[in-house]
Write a protein that holds these residues in place. Structure first.
Motif, PDB file in Angstrom:
ATOM      1  N   ASP A 169       3.608   9.021  -2.073  1.00 23.70           N
ATOM      2  CA  ASP A 169       4.328   9.710  -1.005  1.00 23.70           C
ATOM      3  C   ASP A 169       5.772   9.238  -0.986  1.00 23.70           C
ATOM      4  OD1 ASP A 169       5.211  10.957   1.277  1.00 23.70           O
ATOM      5  OD2 ASP A 169       4.266   9.528   2.641  1.00 23.70           O
ATOM      6  N   GLY A 170       6.675  10.100  -1.429  1.00 26.44           N
ATOM      7  CA  GLY A 170       8.082   9.742  -1.452  1.00 26.44           C
ATOM      8  C   GLY A 170       8.700   9.627  -0.079  1.00 26.44           C
ATOM      9  N   GLY A 171       8.077  10.242   0.937  1.00 24.54           N
ATOM     10  CA  GLY A 171       8.624  10.189   2.291  1.00 24.54           C
ATOM     11  C   GLY A 171       8.234   8.950   3.056  1.00 24.54           C
ATOM     12  N   GLY A 172       7.144   8.302   2.668  1.00 16.65           N
ATOM     13  CA  GLY A 172       6.701   7.093   3.359  1.00 16.65           C
ATOM     14  C   GLY A 172       6.136   7.334   4.738  1.00 16.65           C
ATOM     15  N   LYS A 173       5.626   8.537   5.000  1.00 19.89           N
ATOM     16  CA  LYS A 173       5.084   8.862   6.317  1.00 19.89           C
ATOM     17  C   LYS A 173       3.737   8.169   6.538  1.00 19.89           C
ATOM     18  CE  LYS A 173       5.142  13.251   5.377  1.00 19.89           C
ATOM     19  NZ  LYS A 173       5.757  13.215   4.047  1.00 19.89           N
ATOM     20  N   PRO A 174       3.306   8.052   7.795  1.00 24.18           N
ATOM     21  CA  PRO A 174       2.002   7.428   8.065  1.00 24.18           C
ATOM     22  C   PRO A 174       0.815   8.261   7.603  1.00 24.18           C
ATOM     23  CG  PRO A 174       3.337   7.598  10.084  1.00 24.18           C
ATOM     24  CD  PRO A 174       4.027   8.384   9.021  1.00 24.18           C
ATOM     25  N   ASP A 175       1.053   9.564   7.322  1.00 21.03           N
ATOM     26  CA  ASP A 175      -0.048  10.496   7.052  1.00 21.03           C
ATOM     27  C   ASP A 175      -0.923  10.060   5.874  1.00 21.03           C
ATOM     28  OD1 ASP A 175       0.966  13.175   8.702  1.00 21.03           O
ATOM     29  OD2 ASP A 175       2.573  11.940   7.911  1.00 21.03           O
ATOM     30  N   TRP A 176      -0.331   9.362   4.900  1.00 20.06           N
ATOM     31  CA  TRP A 176      -1.049   9.034   3.674  1.00 20.06           C
ATOM     32  C   TRP A 176      -1.491   7.568   3.606  1.00 20.06           C
ATOM     33  CZ3 TRP A 176      -2.465  12.913   0.494  1.00 20.06           C
ATOM     34  CH2 TRP A 176      -1.766  14.105   0.575  1.00 20.06           C
ATOM     35  N   ARG A 177      -1.115   6.746   4.544  1.00 25.86           N
ATOM     36  CA  ARG A 177      -1.330   5.302   4.424  1.00 25.86           C
ATOM     37  C   ARG A 177      -2.796   4.920   4.266  1.00 25.86           C
ATOM     38  NH1 ARG A 177       3.603   2.262   4.011  1.00 25.86           N
ATOM     39  NH2 ARG A 177       5.217   3.718   4.741  1.00 25.86           N
ATOM     40  N   LYS A 178      -3.675   5.626   4.966  1.00 27.64           N
ATOM     41  CA  LYS A 178      -5.101   5.269   4.926  1.00 27.64           C
ATOM     42  C   LYS A 178      -5.743   5.553   3.575  1.00 27.64           C
ATOM     43  CE  LYS A 178      -5.634   3.615   9.056  1.00 27.64           C
ATOM     44  NZ  LYS A 178      -6.043   2.211   9.262  1.00 27.64           N
ATOM     45  N   PHE A 179      -5.042   6.277   2.699  1.00 25.11           N
ATOM     46  CA  PHE A 179      -5.601   6.532   1.373  1.00 25.11           C
ATOM     47  C   PHE A 179      -5.630   5.270   0.522  1.00 25.11           C
ATOM     48  CE2 PHE A 179      -5.183  10.903   2.551  1.00 25.11           C
ATOM     49  CZ  PHE A 179      -6.120  11.570   1.780  1.00 25.11           C
ATOM     50  N   ALA A 180      -5.010   4.210   1.008  1.00 23.44           N
ATOM     51  CA  ALA A 180      -5.120   2.924   0.317  1.00 23.44           C
ATOM     52  C   ALA A 180      -6.568   2.441   0.278  1.00 23.44           C
ATOM     53  CB  ALA A 180      -4.234   1.886   1.006  1.00 23.44           C
ATOM     54  N   LEU A 181      -7.426   3.020   1.123  1.00 21.76           N
ATOM     55  CA  LEU A 181      -8.843   2.649   1.131  1.00 21.76           C
ATOM     56  C   LEU A 181      -9.556   3.121  -0.134  1.00 21.76           C
ATOM     57  CD1 LEU A 181      -9.720   3.562   4.842  1.00 21.76           C
ATOM     58  CD2 LEU A 181      -9.655   1.257   3.866  1.00 21.76           C
ATOM     59  N   VAL A 182      -9.061   4.188  -0.752  1.00 23.64           N
ATOM     60  CA  VAL A 182      -9.799   4.783  -1.867  1.00 23.64           C
ATOM     61  C   VAL A 182      -8.950   5.002  -3.119  1.00 23.64           C
ATOM     62  CG1 VAL A 182     -11.464   5.961  -0.354  1.00 23.64           C
ATOM     63  CG2 VAL A 182      -9.321   7.112  -0.976  1.00 23.64           C
ATOM     64  N   ALA A 183      -7.636   4.963  -3.005  1.00 18.16           N
ATOM     65  CA  ALA A 183      -6.771   5.343  -4.120  1.00 18.16           C
ATOM     66  C   ALA A 183      -6.714   4.248  -5.189  1.00 18.16           C
ATOM     67  CB  ALA A 183      -5.367   5.652  -3.622  1.00 18.16           C
ATOM     68  N   ASP A 184      -6.803   4.681  -6.445  1.00 15.50           N
ATOM     69  CA  ASP A 184      -6.640   3.752  -7.551  1.00 15.50           C
ATOM     70  C   ASP A 184      -5.217   3.195  -7.565  1.00 15.50           C
ATOM     71  OD1 ASP A 184      -7.555   2.693 -10.294  1.00 15.50           O
ATOM     72  OD2 ASP A 184      -5.742   3.817 -10.798  1.00 15.50           O
ATOM     73  N   ARG A 185      -4.259   4.067  -7.349  1.00 13.81           N
ATOM     74  CA  ARG A 185      -2.877   3.628  -7.200  1.00 13.81           C
ATOM     75  C   ARG A 185      -2.250   4.437  -6.071  1.00 13.81           C
ATOM     76  NH1 ARG A 185      -0.062   1.613 -12.713  1.00 13.81           N
ATOM     77  NH2 ARG A 185      -1.917   0.808 -13.736  1.00 13.81           N
ATOM     78  N   CYS A 186      -1.397   3.775  -5.298  1.00 13.62           N
ATOM     79  CA  CYS A 186      -0.714   4.463  -4.208  1.00 13.62           C
ATOM     80  C   CYS A 186       0.638   3.802  -3.975  1.00 13.62           C
ATOM     81  CB  CYS A 186      -1.553   4.463  -2.933  1.00 13.62           C
ATOM     82  SG  CYS A 186      -2.091   2.832  -2.382  1.00 13.62           S
ATOM     83  N   GLU A 196     -18.055   2.662  -2.945  1.00 11.25           N
ATOM     84  CA  GLU A 196     -18.664   1.329  -3.093  1.00 11.25           C
ATOM     85  C   GLU A 196     -20.116   1.448  -3.525  1.00 11.25           C
ATOM     86  OE1 GLU A 196     -17.944  -0.301   0.742  1.00 11.25           O
ATOM     87  OE2 GLU A 196     -16.005  -1.179   0.205  1.00 11.25           O
ATOM     88  N   ALA A 197     -20.831   2.438  -2.953  1.00 11.47           N
ATOM     89  CA  ALA A 197     -22.232   2.629  -3.329  1.00 11.47           C
ATOM     90  C   ALA A 197     -22.363   3.103  -4.775  1.00 11.47           C
ATOM     91  CB  ALA A 197     -22.884   3.634  -2.382  1.00 11.47           C
ATOM     92  N   ALA A 198     -21.389   3.915  -5.235  1.00 13.96           N
ATOM     93  CA  ALA A 198     -21.446   4.434  -6.603  1.00 13.96           C
ATOM     94  C   ALA A 198     -20.804   3.477  -7.608  1.00 13.96           C
ATOM     95  CB  ALA A 198     -20.745   5.793  -6.674  1.00 13.96           C
ATOM     96  N   GLY A 199     -20.145   2.429  -7.122  1.00  9.61           N
ATOM     97  CA  GLY A 199     -19.485   1.481  -8.015  1.00  9.61           C
ATOM     98  C   GLY A 199     -18.250   2.054  -8.687  1.00  9.61           C
ATOM     99  N   THR A 200     -17.541   2.970  -8.021  1.00  2.25           N
ATOM    100  CA  THR A 200     -16.382   3.638  -8.632  1.00  2.25           C
ATOM    101  C   THR A 200     -15.073   3.256  -7.957  1.00  2.25           C
ATOM    102  OG1 THR A 200     -16.773   5.571  -7.207  1.00  2.25           O
ATOM    103  CG2 THR A 200     -17.736   5.606  -9.424  1.00  2.25           C
ATOM    104  N   LEU A 201     -15.079   2.239  -7.111  1.00  2.00           N
ATOM    105  CA  LEU A 201     -13.844   1.809  -6.462  1.00  2.00           C
ATOM    106  C   LEU A 201     -13.008   1.023  -7.473  1.00  2.00           C
ATOM    107  CD1 LEU A 201     -12.860   2.230  -3.543  1.00  2.00           C
ATOM    108  CD2 LEU A 201     -13.556  -0.119  -3.075  1.00  2.00           C
ATOM    109  N   THR A 202     -11.771   1.473  -7.702  1.00  2.00           N
ATOM    110  CA  THR A 202     -10.929   0.861  -8.736  1.00  2.00           C
ATOM    111  C   THR A 202      -9.520   0.645  -8.208  1.00  2.00           C
ATOM    112  OG1 THR A 202     -10.253   3.022  -9.619  1.00  2.00           O
ATOM    113  CG2 THR A 202     -12.218   1.994 -10.588  1.00  2.00           C
ATOM    114  N   GLY A 203      -8.737  -0.076  -9.027  1.00  4.24           N
ATOM    115  CA  GLY A 203      -7.314  -0.216  -8.787  1.00  4.24           C
ATOM    116  C   GLY A 203      -6.984  -0.902  -7.487  1.00  4.24           C
ATOM    117  N   MET A 204      -5.959  -0.420  -6.814  1.00  3.15           N
ATOM    118  CA  MET A 204      -5.490  -1.051  -5.588  1.00  3.15           C
ATOM    119  C   MET A 204      -6.555  -1.049  -4.501  1.00  3.15           C
ATOM    120  SD  MET A 204      -1.571   0.333  -5.206  1.00  3.15           S
ATOM    121  CE  MET A 204      -0.246  -0.332  -6.219  1.00  3.15           C
TER     122      MET A 204
END
Length: 713
Positions: free
Chosen positions: A396-413, A613-621
């Motif tokens: 997110d180039g704007g740095g808005k709060p809308d995307w912050r919670k994607f840190a829970l699942v995103a490989d990179r953010c 977490e149940a599928a074992g696919t959590l990666t990256g950040m």
């Protein structure tokens, strides 16, 4: 509102009868002439109905089958699930009305008692007037004014006789009430008394209540709507220049009767344009047609008919269908999704569900600020997040709060452009794009080597993507306010180059892009500005919410959208989350996107993390891994700067490209030093021709072989 006195029969023209008379080419004046034997003039009904009722044969969906037959059993009652759904809907409405009136029943009783008391006096007054024959007073007064004593005496005698007869009737009525009332009270069971009292009170309340003061409040209200008939449609189309009423081969025809649509929210009819006129011309003239119909342009929708390019279906909504939201996203169920299936996106103008394919596509979302652009992109990202086998990158180039919670699942953010504990967001973006490019190139190589029974068409399949041994999960990259990454100075050159390459090449490898911007017109200058335009124009699916002008709308929706009648600048400012979707299907609907606010997004993302977490696919950040660049991977870096179409590159070219694209690691590298480092992995230094000149360099196959040996070790 329907007038109390109906218009003459000529103004209530029977269209069904006229259709058989005039067949497909309709001339209403000629039809009236044949029917009435006199010239008729076109009429235009523009009255308002209070309670629109579905009627007539629906135009959509069209008859199916080779014989174009209409189903004998309506679709809503054709299967047991549909029957159950219809019954549930009916019972739900009935239960709602019962609850609505039950809550207000005490107030209804008070009002009924009050107006019943008023009704007693009003009824008594009416009966006294009836007894005294007051309606004859004007006749006797007229006889007296005319000095006609004979007529006056005749009227007077008739009045006296009528009063005597009516007095007897009223006396019998009074005796019945005075004598029968106490007897009924003493002998009748309670339920009979309750029924009688209820009936009497209801009758007296009806007599005493003024016409504009209803006792019972309706639980549902039917809105007023503009009545549309064939005459008005002809007026609109002729005014829009799509035909001419006086030229035999330029007349508008009808392919169906005028009817209410199955949902009861509008009127529709199938239109046959004159020969030579096209569906595209009708779409362009949508504003003029709306003016001729005397409705807002947001109430007029034109859809293609597959049987003929000059035929289309015109649907005129009773009221603006875009003013009502589509409701909350169905993703709130937090059930696992499958990215190989289309994502639910919203509802079109007719209430049909709209889906968007995330796989194999690049999706561009553009709009003015605060029109719902980020919410629309995030809606698709939430769908992808609930598929635990999808690898997410959120930038997110704007740095808005809308995307912050994607840190829970995103490989990179990366959020914004300010330095954070995770590092420089611009560097994170650059590294993420480099890694994705290397992955895309590696995927193409490995897919081409898989056996036919595993990879039948040389493309990624669901089985390959979900099998951990292949290491090729579906990847989706979400970029919000991506214009910011094109205005960062020298680093923007490589970011722009990577984005252009990936948006062109990556989707076919199972790496999709969803990109949103409020600056579709571009940013920067020189090569970066050109790459911005190339990046913007290489999206297959376009979604444009409200824009400032038709030119900006065309930039988002793609060249030619405005000439086809699609202009997002005509959307009202009050339409939040409403936009035009082009390229996702054969149609170009106006979509009301589902709503997922910050709380909804957090709930969905928490569930998505649990699924991963149940599928074992959590990666990256999201898994807590350090994805910052620690050491140089010379082989991978050299391979990343050799384009896919090239069989090799000279050492000087490789050094120059590395210094340009990876300046933090290779700013001072030379052809000799990079040659020595690469040859240390067993890569041969051979002659590579470029522009007719042969110099030492490396072959792509040799570098790939070295990478393969290292992986196998």
């Amino acid at each position: 509102m329907v007038p109390q006195n109906p218009p003459p029969d000529d103004n209530n023209f029977d269209w069904t009868a006229a259709e058989a008379d005039v067949q497909n080419v309709v001339d209403l004046d000629a039809a009236r002439t044949r029917r009435n034997g006199e010239p008729g003039d076109t009429h235009f009904e523009v009255t308002l109905d209070e309670a629109p009722a579905p009627a007539g044969m629906p135009v959509e969906p069209p008859p199916s089958g080779a014989a174009r037959r209409v189903p004998i059993v309506p679709v809503g009652w054709s299967t047991w699930p549909n029957i159950k759904h219809s019954i549930r809907q009916t019972l739900a409405v009935f239960a709602y009305r019962c609850g609505f009136h039950a809550l207000r029943s005490p107030w209804y009783a008070i009002l009924a008692a009050f107006w019943a008391l008023v009704g007693v006096f009003r009824l008594a007054g009416r009966q006294i007037k009836w007894w005294w024959v007051t309606e004859q007073y004007s006749l006797r007064q007229a006889a007296a004014d005319a000095n006609d004593p004979a007529m006056w005496l005749k009227l007077h005698r008739e009045a006296k006789g009528t009063r005597m007869w009516r007095f007897i009737v009223l006396s019998a009525e009074l005796l019945t009430v005075v004598i029968g009332g106490p007897i009924l009270w003493a002998t009748a069971p309670w339920w009979v008394l309750a029924l009688v009292v209820t009936a009497v009170v209801a009758f007296l309340a009806h007599v005493g209540r003024p016409d504009d003061r209803p006792i019972i409040t309706p639980a549902t209200v039917a809105g007023r709507f503009r009545r549309v008939n064939p005459d008005i449609i002809l007026r609109a189309y002729y005014a829009a220049g799509l035909g001419h009423p006086d030229k035999p081969h330029q007349q508008i025809g009808f392919g169906s009767t005028m009817a209410r649509d199955p949902s009861g929210t509008g009127s529709q009819v199938s239109i046959d344009l004159p020969y030579g006129k096209t569906f595209d011309e009708a779409v362009k003239a949508r504003g003029a047609i709306a003016s001729g119909l005397d409705v807002a342009i947001s109430q007029v929708f034109i859809s293609r008919d597959v049987s003929s390019h000059r035929r289309h279906t015109l649907w005129v909504a009773d009221r603006d269908p875009l003013s009502a939201g589509a409701g909350r996203t169905p993703l709130l169920r937090c059930k696992p999704t499958d990215v190989w299936q289309p994502a639910p996106f919203g509802l079109d103008e007719r209430g049909n569900k709209v889906f968007v394919d995330l796989l194999w596509n690049s999706i561009l979302i553009g709009a003015q600020p605060r029109q719902g652009k980020t919410f629309a992109a995030r809606l698709l990202a939430l769908y992808a997040a609930l598929d635990p086998y999808v690898k997410l990158t959120v930038l997110d180039g704007g740095g808005k709060p809308d995307w912050r919670k994607f840190a829970l699942v995103a490989d990179r953010c990366a959020f914004g452009l300010a330095m954070t504990r995770d590092g420089d967001p611009a560097e994170i973006v650059l590294e993420a794009l480099r890694e994705i490019k290397a992955d895309v190139q590696d995927r193409y190589e490995r897919l081409s080597k898989l056996p036919v029974d595993v990879c039948p068409e040389g493309k990624l399949t669901r089985e390959i993507a979900r099998n951990p041994k292949y290491k090729m999960p579906v990847r989706l990259v979400f970029l919000d306010e991506f214009q910011e990454y094109f205005d960062l100075g020298d680093i923007s050159k490589e970011i722009a180059s990577l984005l252009v390459y990936l948006v062109k090449v990556a989707p076919a490898a199972g790496v999709g892009f969803v990109d949103a911007t409020q600056r579709p017109s571009g940013i920067g200058s020189g090569q970066v500005a050109q790459q911005f335009v190339s990046f913007r124009d290489n999206h297959q699916v376009r979604f444009s919410l409200r824009t400032g002008s038709w030119q900006v709308s065309d930039l988002v929706l793609g060249s030619g959208a405005y000439s086809e009648g699609h202009d997002s600048s005509t959307l009202l400012p009050s339409y939040k989350g409403v936009g035009i979707l082009r390229g996702a299907s054969d149609a170009t609907p106006t979509v009301r996107t589902y709503l997922a606010d910050a709380d909804d997004a957090e709930k969905i993302l928490i569930a998505a993390r649990a699924l991963r977490e149940a599928a074992g696919t959590l990666t990256g950040m999201a898994a807590g891994e350090d994805v910052t660049r620690i050491a140089r991977d010379v082989l991978a870096d050299v391979r990343s700067v050799i384009e896919r179409s090239e069989t090799g590159a000279q050492w000087e070219e490789i050094a120059s490209r590395l210094a340009e694209r990876l300046p933090e690691a290779y700013a001072d590298t030379t052809a000799e030093s990079i040659s020595a480092q690469v040859r240390a992995f067993g890569v041969r230094s051979v002659d590579v021709k470029r522009n007719g000149k042969a110099l030492k360099g490396a072959k792509t196959d040799d570098i790939d072989a070295a990478i393969g040996r290292r992986k196998a070790a």
